[in-house]
Design a protein around this motif. Structure first.
Motif, PDB file in Angstrom:
ATOM      1  N   TYR A  12       6.911  -0.788   6.984  1.00 54.08           N
ATOM      2  CA  TYR A  12       7.158   0.099   5.847  1.00 54.08           C
ATOM      3  C   TYR A  12       8.454  -0.286   5.154  1.00 54.08           C
ATOM      4  O   TYR A  12       9.450  -0.587   5.795  1.00 54.08           O
ATOM      5  CB  TYR A  12       7.207   1.558   6.309  1.00 54.08           C
ATOM      6  CG  TYR A  12       5.833   2.091   6.580  1.00 54.08           C
ATOM      7  CD1 TYR A  12       5.090   2.677   5.558  1.00 54.08           C
ATOM      8  CD2 TYR A  12       5.255   1.974   7.834  1.00 54.08           C
ATOM      9  CE1 TYR A  12       3.807   3.142   5.789  1.00 54.08           C
ATOM     10  CE2 TYR A  12       3.968   2.434   8.072  1.00 54.08           C
ATOM     11  CZ  TYR A  12       3.251   3.016   7.042  1.00 54.08           C
ATOM     12  OH  TYR A  12       1.982   3.459   7.271  1.00 54.08           O
ATOM     13  N   GLY A  62       6.029   2.546   1.113  1.00 54.14           N
ATOM     14  CA  GLY A  62       4.687   2.026   1.321  1.00 54.14           C
ATOM     15  C   GLY A  62       4.682   0.980   2.414  1.00 54.14           C
ATOM     16  O   GLY A  62       5.726   0.498   2.863  1.00 54.14           O
ATOM     17  N   ALA A  63       3.473   0.651   2.848  1.00 55.26           N
ATOM     18  CA  ALA A  63       3.291  -0.380   3.864  1.00 55.26           C
ATOM     19  C   ALA A  63       3.178  -1.735   3.176  1.00 55.26           C
ATOM     20  O   ALA A  63       2.446  -1.886   2.199  1.00 55.26           O
ATOM     21  CB  ALA A  63       2.042  -0.100   4.680  1.00 55.26           C
ATOM     22  N   GLU A  89       2.536   4.750   0.339  1.00 51.30           N
ATOM     23  CA  GLU A  89       2.322   5.942   1.157  1.00 51.30           C
ATOM     24  C   GLU A  89       2.604   7.177   0.302  1.00 51.30           C
ATOM     25  O   GLU A  89       1.950   8.198   0.427  1.00 51.30           O
ATOM     26  CB  GLU A  89       3.254   5.907   2.364  1.00 51.30           C
ATOM     27  CG  GLU A  89       3.088   7.111   3.267  1.00 51.30           C
ATOM     28  CD  GLU A  89       3.974   7.010   4.477  1.00 51.30           C
ATOM     29  OE1 GLU A  89       5.117   7.519   4.417  1.00 51.30           O
ATOM     30  OE2 GLU A  89       3.539   6.418   5.478  1.00 51.30           O
ATOM     31  N   ASP A  90       3.627   7.070  -0.532  1.00 48.51           N
ATOM     32  CA  ASP A  90       3.986   8.107  -1.493  1.00 48.51           C
ATOM     33  C   ASP A  90       4.690   7.394  -2.644  1.00 48.51           C
ATOM     34  O   ASP A  90       4.606   6.170  -2.745  1.00 48.51           O
ATOM     35  CB  ASP A  90       4.864   9.205  -0.853  1.00 48.51           C
ATOM     36  CG  ASP A  90       6.128   8.662  -0.195  1.00 48.51           C
ATOM     37  OD1 ASP A  90       6.674   7.636  -0.680  1.00 48.51           O
ATOM     38  OD2 ASP A  90       6.587   9.247   0.794  1.00 48.51           O
ATOM     39  N   LYS A 108       0.853  -1.184   0.000  1.00 45.90           N
ATOM     40  CA  LYS A 108       0.000   0.000   0.000  1.00 45.90           C
ATOM     41  C   LYS A 108       0.891   1.236   0.000  1.00 45.90           C
ATOM     42  O   LYS A 108       1.494   1.567   1.023  1.00 45.90           O
ATOM     43  CB  LYS A 108      -0.904  -0.007   1.233  1.00 45.90           C
ATOM     44  CG  LYS A 108      -1.824  -1.208   1.278  1.00 45.90           C
ATOM     45  CD  LYS A 108      -2.613  -1.249   2.559  1.00 45.90           C
ATOM     46  CE  LYS A 108      -3.447  -2.507   2.590  1.00 45.90           C
ATOM     47  NZ  LYS A 108      -4.127  -2.688   3.868  1.00 45.90           N
TER      48      LYS A 108
END
Length: 144
Positions: free
Chosen positions: A34, A16-17, A11-12, A9
């Protein structure tokens, strides 16, 4: 059946996670941490090498601490290494919840499990990992 499911997922555009769900016949767990997109792409590229290196197998780890040093806490760790001369591979998964005070006070949860897989499954996992890093679905690694 043993397997892992991995979701990325963003984040930028750089980080991401990563959420990993691991399941074997007797254990299961979920963890997240992360990762930089660069580290994930490098891991994916290393999965394409045949045969996988025994001395430096494909591996990712993230948690608390500096990535250039040994982490103080590993929240997600995944290593895929040769297991036998017949082409079997060992998947080692480490998942843990965060500890801010002590493991007992924070009721830390931990899982370290292992299962076997084969090169065809690594190829499928690597391809699904690339799609996942591109923002589509989840990566799946099937065990034996």
């Amino acid at each position: 059946m043993s397997h892992i499911r991995l979701k990325y997922k963003p984040e930028d555009e750089w980080h991401g996670a990563v959420e990993v769900v691991a399941q074997t016949s007797t254990f299961s767990g979920r963890g997240s941490a992360y990762f930089s997109l660069e580290v994930m792409r490098e891991f994916s590229e290393r999965l394409k090498i045949y045969p996988l290196s025994e001395e430096a197998p494909p591996k990712i780890e993230s948690g608390f601490g500096s990535p250039s040093e040994a982490l103080k806490q590993i929240h997600v760790g995944l290593t895929i290494q040769p297991y036998s001369s017949s082409g079997k591979l060992l998947v080692v998964v480490e998942l843990a919840s965060e500890v801010w005070s002590t493991p007992n006070i924070d009721l830390q949860q931990q899982l370290r499990t292992r299962f076997l897989t084969e090169y065809w499954a690594i190829t499928e996992f690597q391809e699904s990992l690339d799609r996942t890093l591109g923002g589509n679905g989840e990566a799946f690694l099937q065990g034996l």
